[in-house]
Design an enzyme around this catalytic site. Structure first.
Site, PDB file in Angstrom:
ATOM      1  N   GLY A 180      -1.577 -44.277 105.268  1.00  0.00           N
ATOM      2  CA  GLY A 180      -2.682 -45.387 105.010  1.00  0.00           C
ATOM      3  C   GLY A 180      -3.286 -45.601 106.461  1.00  0.00           C
ATOM      4  O   GLY A 180      -3.252 -45.011 107.390  1.00  0.00           O
ATOM      5  N   SER A 234      -0.037 -60.810 105.806  1.00  0.00           N
ATOM      6  CA  SER A 234      -1.387 -60.836 105.792  1.00  0.00           C
ATOM      7  C   SER A 234      -1.883 -62.443 105.860  1.00  0.00           C
ATOM      8  O   SER A 234      -1.360 -63.276 105.599  1.00  0.00           O
ATOM      9  CB  SER A 234      -1.995 -60.440 104.397  1.00  0.00           C
ATOM     10  N   TYR A 263      -2.444 -60.710  94.959  1.00  0.00           N
ATOM     11  CA  TYR A 263      -2.010 -59.818  96.185  1.00  0.00           C
ATOM     12  C   TYR A 263      -1.568 -60.784  97.414  1.00  0.00           C
ATOM     13  O   TYR A 263      -0.283 -60.226  98.040  1.00  0.00           O
ATOM     14  CB  TYR A 263      -3.551 -59.183  96.843  1.00  0.00           C
ATOM     15  N   LYS A 295       2.514 -61.151  99.209  1.00  0.00           N
ATOM     16  CA  LYS A 295       2.925 -61.212 100.789  1.00  0.00           C
ATOM     17  C   LYS A 295       3.605 -62.461 100.931  1.00  0.00           C
ATOM     18  O   LYS A 295       4.751 -62.337 101.707  1.00  0.00           O
ATOM     19  CB  LYS A 295       1.541 -61.226 101.638  1.00  0.00           C
ATOM     20  N   PRO A 309     -17.228 -64.629  94.676  1.00  0.00           N
ATOM     21  CA  PRO A 309     -16.149 -65.537  94.392  1.00  0.00           C
ATOM     22  C   PRO A 309     -14.882 -65.345  95.143  1.00  0.00           C
ATOM     23  O   PRO A 309     -14.341 -64.282  95.443  1.00  0.00           O
ATOM     24  CB  PRO A 309     -16.052 -65.115  92.819  1.00  0.00           C
ATOM     25  N   GLY A 310     -14.193 -66.396  95.563  1.00  0.00           N
ATOM     26  CA  GLY A 310     -12.892 -66.406  95.954  1.00  0.00           C
ATOM     27  C   GLY A 310     -12.946 -66.307  97.586  1.00  0.00           C
ATOM     28  O   GLY A 310     -11.929 -66.357  98.333  1.00  0.00           O
TER      29      GLY A 310
HETATM   30  N1  UFG Z   1     -18.706 -58.963 102.692  1.00  0.00           N
HETATM   31  C1  UFG Z   1     -20.251 -59.034 102.745  1.00  0.00           C
HETATM   32  N2  UFG Z   1     -20.431 -57.731 101.741  1.00  0.00           N
HETATM   33  C2  UFG Z   1     -19.627 -56.757 101.579  1.00  0.00           C
HETATM   34  C3  UFG Z   1     -18.433 -56.694 101.818  1.00  0.00           C
HETATM   35  C4  UFG Z   1     -18.029 -58.035 102.363  1.00  0.00           C
HETATM   36  O1  UFG Z   1     -20.983 -59.975 102.831  1.00  0.00           O
HETATM   37  O2  UFG Z   1     -20.156 -55.736 101.257  1.00  0.00           O
HETATM   38  C5  UFG Z   1     -18.410 -60.057 103.489  1.00  0.00           C
HETATM   39  C6  UFG Z   1     -17.423 -60.939 102.766  1.00  0.00           C
HETATM   40  O3  UFG Z   1     -18.082 -62.048 101.685  1.00  0.00           O
HETATM   41  C7  UFG Z   1     -16.506 -61.854 103.958  1.00  0.00           C
HETATM   42  C8  UFG Z   1     -16.565 -60.650 105.080  1.00  0.00           C
HETATM   43  O4  UFG Z   1     -17.553 -59.737 104.622  1.00  0.00           O
HETATM   44  O5  UFG Z   1     -17.297 -62.840 104.215  1.00  0.00           O
HETATM   45  C9  UFG Z   1     -15.261 -60.022 105.037  1.00  0.00           C
HETATM   46  O6  UFG Z   1     -14.779 -59.435 103.956  1.00  0.00           O
HETATM   47  P1  UFG Z   1     -13.976 -58.388 103.567  1.00  0.00           P
HETATM   48  O7  UFG Z   1     -13.797 -57.858 102.207  1.00  0.00           O
HETATM   49  O8  UFG Z   1     -14.078 -57.073 104.534  1.00  0.00           O
HETATM   50  O9  UFG Z   1     -12.627 -58.936 104.163  1.00  0.00           O
HETATM   51  P2  UFG Z   1     -11.742 -60.333 103.512  1.00  0.00           P
HETATM   52  O10 UFG Z   1     -11.645 -61.286 104.447  1.00  0.00           O
HETATM   53  O11 UFG Z   1     -12.391 -60.745 102.329  1.00  0.00           O
HETATM   54  O12 UFG Z   1     -10.201 -59.731 103.233  1.00  0.00           O
HETATM   55  C10 UFG Z   1      -9.545 -59.242 104.057  1.00  0.00           C
HETATM   56  C11 UFG Z   1      -8.724 -57.913 103.658  1.00  0.00           C
HETATM   57  C12 UFG Z   1      -7.699 -58.635 102.544  1.00  0.00           C
HETATM   58  C13 UFG Z   1      -6.976 -59.810 103.162  1.00  0.00           C
HETATM   59  C14 UFG Z   1      -8.019 -60.878 103.745  1.00  0.00           C
HETATM   60  C15 UFG Z   1      -7.452 -61.965 103.993  1.00  0.00           C
HETATM   61  O13 UFG Z   1      -9.445 -56.990 103.187  1.00  0.00           O
HETATM   62  O14 UFG Z   1      -6.660 -57.637 102.523  1.00  0.00           O
HETATM   63  O15 UFG Z   1      -8.820 -60.172 104.328  1.00  0.00           O
HETATM   64  O16 UFG Z   1      -8.060 -62.968 104.062  1.00  0.00           O
HETATM   65  F1  UFG Z   1      -6.268 -60.233 102.411  1.00  0.00           F
END
Ligand code: UFG
Length: 344
Positions: free
Chosen positions: A11, A127, A152, A156, A299-300
């Protein structure tokens, strides 16, 4: 040299950790990965960087019998780094049982076998999602954990709790849970990186795939958040820095007799960076103009989350080496490498 078992070794974080372990003289490594979200090529890539072959067992950790065979064959395992888990927040909301089954069952099996085969040291991938939507920033490890926002994140939280309960009845085991913030980037050589299957959920792979022409444009999810530029804030941390923290954590468990039986440590840079700033950094270091637009909020999504990383710095003697530009440049190098590999 004692043997270290890495679950999820093919991974994203697992493979970078294998490279760092080898570079720090942990040469006796075995991996368990059933390639459910990774590629077999990863071990060739690890060999290209380190010159070493790593034996992988293609086994589902939810299968106790098959997993036990690995421990029977390898009686001298002194540490387990348990990465293997499903990790997509959105998917976990749609398929909760898939996440509860895989993430919990595999950990139960690992702990059963760690006890039966006397493996003293365990590192667990946790996480920052365990903190949920939090107002008090930066986040410290002693923040009480709220109700999890997704299945998820709950797996954790349960994993951390399971470890603590397990250790109470297992005086011969010690464990550290590492809470990752947003791991991004790739090995500085560009030979190892994240390999999302299908359309990426995460920001940085979406950026690099857009820049290389696989995706038409990036949508930035929301520019009306209460932040300076209106986009969400996260703590992006280079995957190689995360990887190195695992080596330090393992060394700590192995060598420091006074270290507590269980501890939990944040892994982040401590810097909150907006989505727009990530895009700007990417454009600056690559000289490429990125096609992007602002869209509705996802969302979320939390508005902002970033780490207080003082504990990792003090306890593990860890310092993140790479900045945002390094993260973008290495991710881009990796994306270009992947393209070349597909063409040839
Ligand atoms: N984002 C965009 N466009 C995209 C993808 C993401 O604007 O196409 C934004 C999201 O809205 C967010 C930021 O980029 O504001 C980061 O998003 P990610 O999906 O890269 O990461 P997350 O913070 O949502 O999630 C990550 C990990 C998860 C973990 C989480 C903990 O992917 O495994 O952090 O908050 F659980």
């Amino acid at each position: 040299m004692s043997k270290i078992l890495i679950t999820g070794g093919a991974g994203y974080i697992g493979s970078h950790t294998i490279v760092d372990l080898i570079e720090n003289n942990f040469t006796n490594l075995i991996s368990v990965d059933n390639f459910s979200n990774s590629s077999k090529d990863t071990f060739d890539r690890i060999k290209e960087i380190t010159g070493k072959d790593v034996k992988n067992y293609n086994v589902d950790l939810c299968n106790l019998e098959q997993t036990e065979k690995i421990f029977e064959e390898n009686r001298d395992i002194s540490g387990i780094i348990h990465f293997a888990a499903y990790k997509a927040v959105g998917e976990s909301v749609e398929k909760p049982l898939k996440y509860y089954h895989n993430n919990i069952e595999s950990l139960v099996n690992m702990l059963k076998l760690a006890k039966k085969y006397n493996v003293p040291n365990i590192i667990f991938s946790s996480s920052c999602s365990v903190y949920g939507n939090i107002d008090k920033l930066p986040v410290t490890e002693d923040t009480p954990l709220p109700k999890a926002e997704s299945p998820y994140a709950y797996t954790k939280q349960i994993g951390e709790r399971m470890l603590q309960d397990f250790l109470k009845i297992s005086p011969n085991q010690k464990a550290i849970a590492l809470r990752y913030f947003n791991p991004v980037g790739a090995h500085p050589t560009g030979k190892l990186g994240e390999m999302p299957i299908g359309v990426p959920n995460n920001l940085v792979p979406f950026i690099t795939q857009t820049a290389i022409g696989i995706r038409e444009k990036l949508t930035i999810f929301g520019n009306d958040y209460p932040t300076k530029d209106g986009t969400c804030i996260r703590d992006y941390i280079h995957v190689s820095d995360i990887a190195h923290a695992h080596v330090l954590a393992l060394q700590k468990l192995m060598n420091d007799k006074n270290f507590p039986q269980y501890d939990v440590i944040n892994l982040g840079t401590g810097n909150g960076v907006s989505v727009k700033k990530v895009v700007d950094a990417f454009e600056k270091v690559t000289g490429k103009k990125l096609n992007y637009e602002y869209g509705p909020r996802r969302p979320g999504d939390a508005v902002a989350i970033y780490a207080n990383n003082q504990k990792a710095i003090k306890v593990l003697n860890w310092t993140p080496k790479y900045n945002l530009n390094d993260m973008m440049l290495s991710a881009w190098k990796w994306e270009k490498n992947l393209q070349q590999a597909n063409v040839n």
